[in-house]
Design an enzyme around this catalytic site. Structure first.
Site, PDB file in Angstrom:
ATOM      1  N   ASP A  71       9.565 -43.232  23.368  1.00  0.00           N
ATOM      2  CA  ASP A  71       9.924 -43.334  24.737  1.00  0.00           C
ATOM      3  C   ASP A  71       9.808 -42.153  25.439  1.00  0.00           C
ATOM      4  O   ASP A  71      10.139 -41.198  25.005  1.00  0.00           O
ATOM      5  CB  ASP A  71      11.355 -44.026  24.647  1.00  0.00           C
ATOM      6  N   HIS A 216      11.492 -40.311  20.381  1.00  0.00           N
ATOM      7  CA  HIS A 216      11.490 -39.790  21.818  1.00  0.00           C
ATOM      8  C   HIS A 216      10.252 -38.777  21.687  1.00  0.00           C
ATOM      9  O   HIS A 216      10.682 -37.630  20.815  1.00  0.00           O
ATOM     10  CB  HIS A 216      12.588 -39.495  22.607  1.00  0.00           C
TER      11      HIS A 216
END
Length: 254
Positions: A71, A216
């Site tokens: 993400d 991430h």
């Protein structure tokens, strides 16, 4: 099932029952706090699919297949993530922020060129996302869809809400946008935990066929953890595929 509509129905029925029984004030208060508690839980735990259907893994997968998802990119650190994925012949899914696409279009192009899937992670990734109107959520989705489509040439089908937050407004916007919401069942907490060892152990303990890992692509510690993770998965004979492949869902629509 623990779904928003079901909880509303049950709470209304209980409210009527309390009224008929002439219950004391504290019984109404308990019902109120029960509703608030369940709704808050459903808003922040995407795995429940409380407001909208969410795909958080494939429990039917029996082969050693797992999906890594990243993400908040594209980011400067994404290049190192891509280098590692290429080194270990692994595919992943990147949920991209619109403003980040505008900053690093060449990195997004590389993600696509190297066979990874991309999904929508809103345009601004605002901390106030949970308070947006349905119209504002839809605008966030549309703006990033437009950016992503410029690179894929196709309509985007995958969406992951910032922070995993859902509510009636988010659900309404997603329904109009006709996206599939992708969650996770292995959360690394790599944006919260500082220790690489702790992040790695959190992921290691959750590894299973059909799992979806949340990472991430925005920090050096995640890159370090990723190489250890790829080595582990390789030693255990796991195949790393995109989330849409794992879930048998289309990533794009012509």
């Amino acid at each position: 099932m623990l779904k928003h509509r079901n909880i509303i129905v049950w709470c209304v029925l209980l409210l009527i029952l309390l009224f008929v029984l002439n219950a004391q004030w504290w019984a109404y208060l308990l019902l109120f706090f029960f509703f608030i508690g369940i709704t808050s839980w459903g808003s922040f735990d995407i795995r429940l699919g409380y407001f909208v259907k969410t795909y958080c893994g494939n429990p039917l997968e029996q082969q050693k297949k797992i999906a890594l998802t990243f993400d908040d990119g594209p980011h400067e650190m994404t290049e190192q993530v891509l280098d590692l994925l290429l080194k270990y012949n692994a595919k992943a899914t990147f949920f991209c922020i619109g403003t980040q696409i505008e900053k690093h279009p060449e990195i997004l192009q590389r993600i696509i060129n190297e066979g990874h899937s991309v999904g929508n992670h809103t345009y601004s990734h605002s901390k106030s996302f949970g308070f947006f109107s349905a119209k504002k959520v839809k605008e966030e989705i549309d703006n990033t869809d437009t950016l992503l489509s410029q690179f894929t040439g196709k309509k985007i089908k995958l969406f992951r809400p910032p922070f995993g937050v859902t509510n009636p407004n988010v659900a309404k916007a997603i329904k109009v946008a006709k996206h599939n919401v992708i969650g996770w069942n292995i959360r690394s907490l790599d944006t919260v935990i500082e220790s690489e060892d702790q992040i790695f152990e959190r992921i290691r303990k959750g590894i299973c066929p059909g799992g979806i890992v949340l990472l991430h692509d925005t920090s050096l510690k995640t890159v370090a953890v990723l190489e250890r993770l790829l080595l582990l998965l390789q030693s255990e004979k796991y195949e790393l595929i995109t989330a849409n492949e794992l879930l048998n869902l289309p990533a794009y629509e012509e």
